[in-house]
Design a protein around this motif. Structure first.
Motif: not given
Length: 439
Positions: A373-380
């Motif tokens: 499970f993801q929380a503090g992520t972002r995708r570029i």
């Protein structure tokens, strides 16, 4: 069909509020429901984006969330974080005829004001530590000079999980009082609760409540300290085991009878019936379970450990809770143990390092019985980057704690993220209590 008239005759459109690992776990559970129509997540994260549609409305933007719910014609709003609940999001939605899973602002005082909860416990004989409330630093300092140490000093309001100090010395107690009344936690510290220190084992207990009735929704043992061996500062949680190793049917019945049910009765008596998730932080003392504090929403990382064990559709449960028609029959869980390990960015909790790349999540999630499970992520583009403190929660199901733990750390080691770290002792205490055969 009006949004609040749904009774199971078609698909349910859901708006999920939040962006953490808890919300990714909720989105994953909701996505498995055959009754789910569309799933919107505001604002969500890259993990939830794979399960529904992320909408860039902030989780604390109550006006924006109301507008989104109206325009999207959602049937149910599920609210993850505490801030919008305390700020009255459910009240706004209900006034507009939109069903919401969560308490009203009046009922959310159970988390929004520690003094409110302590007074409720006193009035309705709910077991908790002896306490006193203060609005002046001078009187608070006079109190701790007479108190037995250690004492627990709490900012009354929401302080992002940081408003509690266990003071072992008079100097520590006075420093905490001065910090809180000096504005260290803003308005949350304008009033302070000082209570006796409780000894025992701490566990998290969850119950679905529809204003009148409650049913248990599992338990977990959280690991709050940053470092192994329960050392270092408190965090939002570095891992969890579900069910809590200390939980037994007799203990669960006692918690429901002595803590959960009197709380529901007390809130009804105060004209603020509680609907939603009641999360009790408990200390198992020599005299029995005592309430440390209430939260009025799903926990994090406990939710990530509890929901993979759920053996029934979560959507009808949440909807029935919100509509005041919760079934009395027990919630079904799988027999396996779940163990969750939080991966955090270097520098957490003070100054987490952001922008570092995370690879091989797919390899970890492909292991049987594992969820990531993801929380503090972002995708570029195709790159997944760390963008917070607690970044991932790796959860494994196993026949017992030992099996779940082995699989969870195998999955952790499959992830390529040199700039992340985790505790390597999640579940150690559970293993010490568990029979060698896991039975």
């Amino acid at each position: 069909m009006p949004a609040n008239s749904y009774r199971g005759s078609g698909s349910v459109n859901v708006l999920l509020v939040g962006s953490g690992g808890r919300e990714h776990a909720l989105a994953s559970a909701l996505a498995k429901s055959p009754q789910l129509g569309k799933l919107l997540v505001a604002p969500g994260n890259p993990g939830t984006e794979a399960l529904g549609r992320n909408v860039q409305v902030g989780s604390e933007d109550n006006a924006g969330l109301l507008t989104l719910a109206q325009r999207a014609a959602v049937d149910l709003v599920v609210i993850g974080p505490e801030v919008p609940l305390v700020a009255g999001l459910v009240d706004r939605l209900s006034k507009a005829g939109i069903v919401a899973f969560g308490p009203t602002a009046a009922a959310a005082q159970l988390e929004g004001s520690k003094g409110f909860t302590k007074d409720l416990c006193r009035e309705f004989a709910i077991p908790t530590a002896a306490y006193a409330r203060f609005t002046e630093a001078k009187r608070a300092r006079q109190h701790v000079m007479r108190a037995s140490l250690p004492v627990v000093i709490k900012a009354d309001g929401l302080a992002a999980g940081k408003g509690v100090v266990i003071a072992a010395t008079l100097e520590q107690a006075e420093a905490a009082i001065d910090f809180m009344f000096g504005g260290g936690f803003g308005a949350a510290g304008a009033s302070v609760v000082i209570e006796d220190f409780l000894e025992g084992e701490e566990i998290s207990f969850f119950a679905l409540c529809d204003g009148t009735h409650a049913v248990p929704l599992g338990s977990a043992k959280d690991h709050k300290r940053l470092g192994e061996g329960d050392t270092g500062p408190n965090t939002g949680g570095m891992g969890a085991v579900s069910p809590a190793p200390a939980m037994t049917p007799a203990l669960q019945a006692r918690i429901m009878r002595q803590i959960i049910e009197p709380t529901l009765a007390g809130m009804r008596a105060r004209g603020a019936p509680f609907k939603g998730m009641l999360f009790a932080g408990l200390m198992l003392t020599k005299t029995g379970p005592q309430l440390i504090e209430f939260n009025v929403r799903f926990g994090d990382p406990e939710t990530q450990a509890i929901l993979p064990r759920l053996d029934q559709d979560i959507l009808p449960l949440l909807l029935a809770t919100a509509e005041g028609r919760l079934p009395s029959k027990p919630v079904r869980f799988r027999r396996e143990t779940a163990l969750a390990v939080v991966l955090a960015a270097q520098g957490y909790p003070e100054a987490p390092l952001k922008g570092t790349e995370i690879r091989n999540l797919g390899a970890a999630a492909a292991l049987p019985g594992v969820s990531v499970f993801q929380a503090g992520t972002r995708r570029i583009g195709d790159r997944l980057l760390a963008d917070g403190g607690r970044v991932l929660t790796v959860v494994a199901l196993g026949a017992d704690t030992a099996n779940a733990r082995s699989l969870a750390y195998r999955a952790v080691d499959a992830i390529d993220w040199p700039d992340g770290f985790c505790r390597r002792d999640i579940g150690d205490r559970a293993l010490a209590k568990e029979p060698a055969n896991g039975g």
